[in-house]
Design an enzyme around this catalytic site. Sequence first.
Site, short mmCIF file in Angstrom:
data_model
loop_
_atom_site.label_atom_id
_atom_site.label_comp_id
_atom_site.label_asym_id
_atom_site.label_seq_id
_atom_site.Cartn_x
_atom_site.Cartn_y
_atom_site.Cartn_z
N GLN A 89 0.85 -1.18 0.00
CA GLN A 89 0.00 0.00 0.00
C GLN A 89 0.89 1.23 0.00
O GLN A 89 1.64 1.45 0.96
CB GLN A 89 -0.88 -0.03 1.25
CG GLN A 89 -1.74 1.17 1.45
CD GLN A 89 -2.13 1.34 2.90
OE1 GLN A 89 -1.44 0.87 3.81
NE2 GLN A 89 -3.22 2.02 3.16
N SER A 144 1.46 6.69 2.18
CA SER A 144 2.26 7.66 2.94
C SER A 144 3.42 8.21 2.13
O SER A 144 4.00 7.51 1.30
CB SER A 144 2.83 7.00 4.19
OG SER A 144 1.80 6.48 4.97
N SER A 199 5.27 -1.03 3.64
CA SER A 199 5.50 -2.39 4.14
C SER A 199 5.53 -3.37 2.97
O SER A 199 4.72 -3.27 2.05
CB SER A 199 4.40 -2.81 5.11
OG SER A 199 4.37 -1.92 6.20
N GLU A 236 -8.06 -1.50 6.35
CA GLU A 236 -6.79 -1.59 7.06
C GLU A 236 -7.04 -1.62 8.56
O GLU A 236 -6.49 -2.42 9.29
CB GLU A 236 -5.90 -0.38 6.71
CG GLU A 236 -4.60 -0.35 7.50
CD GLU A 236 -3.65 0.75 7.07
OE1 GLU A 236 -4.14 1.80 6.57
OE2 GLU A 236 -2.43 0.56 7.22
N GLU A 251 -3.23 9.08 18.29
CA GLU A 251 -3.81 10.43 18.42
C GLU A 251 -4.90 10.62 17.37
O GLU A 251 -5.97 11.17 17.67
CB GLU A 251 -2.73 11.50 18.26
CG GLU A 251 -1.74 11.59 19.42
CD GLU A 251 -0.75 10.43 19.47
OE1 GLU A 251 -0.46 9.84 18.41
OE2 GLU A 251 -0.29 10.08 20.58
C1 LIG Z 1 5.66 -0.19 10.80
C2 LIG Z 1 4.95 0.75 9.88
C3 LIG Z 1 4.43 0.28 8.70
C4 LIG Z 1 3.79 1.15 7.82
N1 LIG Z 1 3.33 0.65 6.64
C5 LIG Z 1 2.77 1.50 5.73
C6 LIG Z 1 2.38 1.03 4.44
O1 LIG Z 1 2.51 -0.15 4.13
N2 LIG Z 1 1.88 1.91 3.56
C7 LIG Z 1 1.71 3.22 3.86
O2 LIG Z 1 1.22 3.97 3.02
N3 LIG Z 1 2.07 3.72 5.08
C8 LIG Z 1 2.61 2.89 6.01
N4 LIG Z 1 3.02 3.38 7.24
C9 LIG Z 1 2.90 4.83 7.51
C10 LIG Z 1 1.87 5.19 8.56
O3 LIG Z 1 0.59 5.10 8.05
C11 LIG Z 1 2.21 6.61 9.06
O4 LIG Z 1 3.45 6.53 9.71
C12 LIG Z 1 1.19 7.15 10.00
O5 LIG Z 1 0.00 7.41 9.35
C13 LIG Z 1 1.65 8.43 10.70
O6 LIG Z 1 2.14 9.37 9.82
P1 LIG Z 1 3.54 10.07 10.06
O7 LIG Z 1 4.51 9.00 10.33
O8 LIG Z 1 3.80 10.99 8.94
O9 LIG Z 1 3.38 10.89 11.37
P2 LIG Z 1 2.79 12.36 11.47
O10 LIG Z 1 1.49 12.41 10.77
O11 LIG Z 1 3.83 13.33 11.11
O12 LIG Z 1 2.49 12.44 13.01
C14 LIG Z 1 3.47 12.81 13.97
C15 LIG Z 1 2.78 12.93 15.30
O13 LIG Z 1 1.79 13.95 15.22
C16 LIG Z 1 0.53 13.44 15.59
N5 LIG Z 1 -0.54 14.08 14.81
C17 LIG Z 1 -0.57 14.27 13.47
N6 LIG Z 1 -1.73 14.87 13.12
C18 LIG Z 1 -2.44 15.04 14.27
C19 LIG Z 1 -3.72 15.60 14.56
N7 LIG Z 1 -4.51 16.08 13.62
N8 LIG Z 1 -4.11 15.60 15.86
C20 LIG Z 1 -3.31 15.11 16.84
N9 LIG Z 1 -2.11 14.57 16.61
C21 LIG Z 1 -1.68 14.55 15.34
C22 LIG Z 1 0.62 11.96 15.32
O14 LIG Z 1 -0.29 11.25 16.11
C23 LIG Z 1 2.06 11.67 15.71
O15 LIG Z 1 2.18 11.49 17.08
C24 LIG Z 1 3.65 2.53 8.14
C25 LIG Z 1 4.18 3.01 9.34
C26 LIG Z 1 4.84 2.14 10.22
C27 LIG Z 1 5.39 2.70 11.48
#
Ligand SMILES: Cc1cc2nc3c(=O)[nH]c(=O)nc-3n(C[C@H](O)[C@H](O)[C@H](O)COP(=O)(O)OP(=O)(O)OC[C@H]3O[C@@H](n4cnc5c(N)ncnc54)[C@H](O)[C@@H]3O)c2cc1C
Lengths: 402, 372
Positions: free
Chosen positions: A112, A115, A147, A230, A371
């Site tokens: 998928q 991100s 992933s 998901e 969150e």
């Molecule tokens: C092990 C793993 C596997 C993954 N696999 C996939 C995959 O296969 N495909 C894919 O597309 N993605 C994948 N992801 C990505 C995952 O979906 C994102 O990491 C996740 O959605 C968070 O986005 P970010 O890392 O950019 O954090 P950010 O969005 O930058 O968030 C940083 C912090 O801010 C907080 N935050 C952000 N917005 C808000 C809000 N509006 N209110 C309150 N708090 C907020 C978050 O909770 C977090 O604590 C994977 C991630 C991990 C860790």
Amino acid sequence: MPEAELRGRVQKLLAEAHPERTDSITFRRKQFEHGLAWVHFPEGHGGLGISPKQQLTVLDEIQKHSKVVHHDPPVSTIGIGMGAPTVLTYASEAQKKYHLPRIFSGEDIWCQMFSEPSAGSDVAGLSSRAVRDGDDWVVNGQKVWTSVAHLSSWGMLVVRTNPDVPKHDGLSYFIVDMKSPGVTIRPLYQITAEAEFNEVFFDNVRIPHANMLGKEGQGWRVAITTLMNERVAIGGGGPKKKGAGGIAQVVQLWQKRKPGALSPAQEVIMRDRVTRAWMENELLRVTNQRARAAQKSGNPGPEGSVGKLAQAEINKRLWELAIDVLGSDGLAFEAGYELRQSGFEGRTAEALAKYQFLRSRANSIEGGTSEIMKNILGERVLGLPGDPRVDKDVPWKDVPRS
Amino acid sequence: MPADFVFTDEHDELRQTVRAFLAKRSDEKAVRATMVGERGYDPEVWKQLAEELGLVGLIIPEEHGGAGYGPVELLIAMEEMGRALLCAPYLGTSVFAAQALLTCADAVTQKELLPKIASGAAIVSVAFAEPNGRWDVAGIGLRASGTGANVTLDGEKTLVLDGLCADVLLVVARGDAGLELLRVDASAPGLSRSAIPPLDLTRKLARVRFAGTPATRISSGDQTSSFERVLAFVCAALAAEQVGGAQKCLEMATDYAKSRLQFGRPIGSYQAIKHKCAEMLVAVEMAKSAATNALFIAAANEPDFVEAAALAKAYCSEAYYHAAADNIQIHGGMGFTWEAAPHLYFKRAKSSELLFGDAAHHREELAKHVGL
Ligand SMILES: Cc1cc2nc3c(=O)[nH]c(=O)nc-3n(C[C@H](O)[C@H](O)[C@H](O)COP(=O)(O)OP(=O)(O)OC[C@H]3O[C@@H](n4cnc5c(N)ncnc54)[C@H](O)[C@@H]3O)c2cc1C
């Protein structure tokens, strides 16, 4: 469908291909052909058009006759849990015919690609671009945290096809052959030193227009189908038996703890923590059971939405506890930190605890952070007002990004 | 008399000097390069820490070649080292071994080993913990057999800080007098050492086995209560290191929350993140109070030092762990990657929590001391 009839169909499958004498892919192909892959899918697409709860009967009947159960290979979770329902809802007949059996059998692994470095929680803010060129779309950009991309044949991709409209309106959804020229996959190592996920780069990658799911500009709607599935795939599952799963491993560590390492007072405290963890895991199981029951009766309540959040937080606490139960032995990490792409190898209880202690940090991030899940519970379930939105009704290109 | 917690200009200068040095020599790149090496520290940096900064012998009296400073200066140094995640045998040699020698060893041994530690010429490790997993003096079961100065050892010690590269081992064992401190040189026959692959790569641990290994008694009489104070001292120093790490996690998380945008806003503008940072701040300040209190009490030689050290180790362990865990969460997917720094702090935090006894262990110690 009457239960006996369904069991009869499973027996016909077993007569044709018995799991103990057939490899996983061949068996699952046959299971698909018999409409026993996803019984609620339409006939011809791996199902029988009957209630999803009857899937349990299929599993039960297979288990009655075979010690071997060809479980979903863990790497196929994304294809089976999220790819298949999206394909079923949005793809062409020809695409369904091609992909669904290959997804179910595990022949094709799916990933998928939503991100991006600047768009995680805010998936709809993504910047990868696709531009129409004749019958193709030409894609440029970067995805991250993808992933199993390194094992995948196909990927679900959301990209921006119009930067001049508000962010949700300018997206389109594609399925993409991961072997296409211009796709580069680079492992991204994790806290465990393993790489389950990757960075994926698109450099003038051509995707046929026929691979667009939904219409141009409707990518967000399609993506929601994937994302809803998901959260079900991540949250809803879990062990169906009391005391099974991760908690069983931790209880085992507790029962095998070193005699005398804990003072009598600490024994009591630790036992209380183990009991608390046991309770939480049991209640998670029962909550999932309630969610399934509510789904069947057609009255889904908040119990379904609670699953993903509760599971993430409970799971993190569970493996923290495991390390604390190990005490001084928790200071060692026998597996070492050699950087490598992940396999799904078996682990002893102690090694599993250490791996999970690190791996479970992602539970409250992957598939939507805790969150974000809390915002969803507050706003959609409890009806609380949302945060003021600065990015609503603004063309995507004018929204600040990092 | 309660401690007054006054830091002098000299103290501030010390902090600035250490911080500036570590910024150069223990930045993230250096930490990553050093932590994967077998030795686990950079001899060049160790030499500079000893010769140019006088930190290696910080708490060693001047008459033994040290800087002759006390617990308050140690508080400052440890905070800075924890902040920079310095990979060095500091806790094991400069704190644990030096303090054990100062408290329990005879004059001859002090005279020989303390200058070697202070100059950076020798790594000295204390072999204390045993495979039973206990961190209290009562958990010591290794027997020192024989009378007179020379004894032999058979058995195992584990979780020895920098045990693999130590030139000299100070072994805590049980003899006829009670708890004793023994000396075993690296070249002693029947001594075998192996590295323990650590959860936290930045701190090296070893397992040490003795098979008829000759050792020398360097203490006289039962050292049980002295050694309890040594352990308390190490815990207080470790608590200061935990404070530095927690403080750094708070800063990383706050900086990231200010610069990372999602939904067109800095994530720090969401209360979920803002409150997490604010709670971290409260915990870090409390932790700082706990460590400061313990080391000022040590400096003033107050009788309630052991109690204050237990309080500090208990509180700082949890504060650091939670700060490190929240730092990962605030960094989102980035925080879960190997290439970003949060996991390095997370692993240090968890292992520091378990090292020398976890929070529950120290709360129990505290409860005993204050009569709860
Ligand atoms: C092990 C793993 C596997 C993954 N696999 C996939 C995959 O296969 N495909 C894919 O597309 N993605 C994948 N992801 C990505 C995952 O979906 C994102 O990491 C996740 O959605 C968070 O986005 P970010 O890392 O950019 O954090 P950010 O969005 O930058 O968030 C940083 C912090 O801010 C907080 N935050 C952000 N917005 C808000 C809000 N509006 N209110 C309150 N708090 C907020 C978050 O909770 C977090 O604590 C994977 C991630 C991990 C860790």
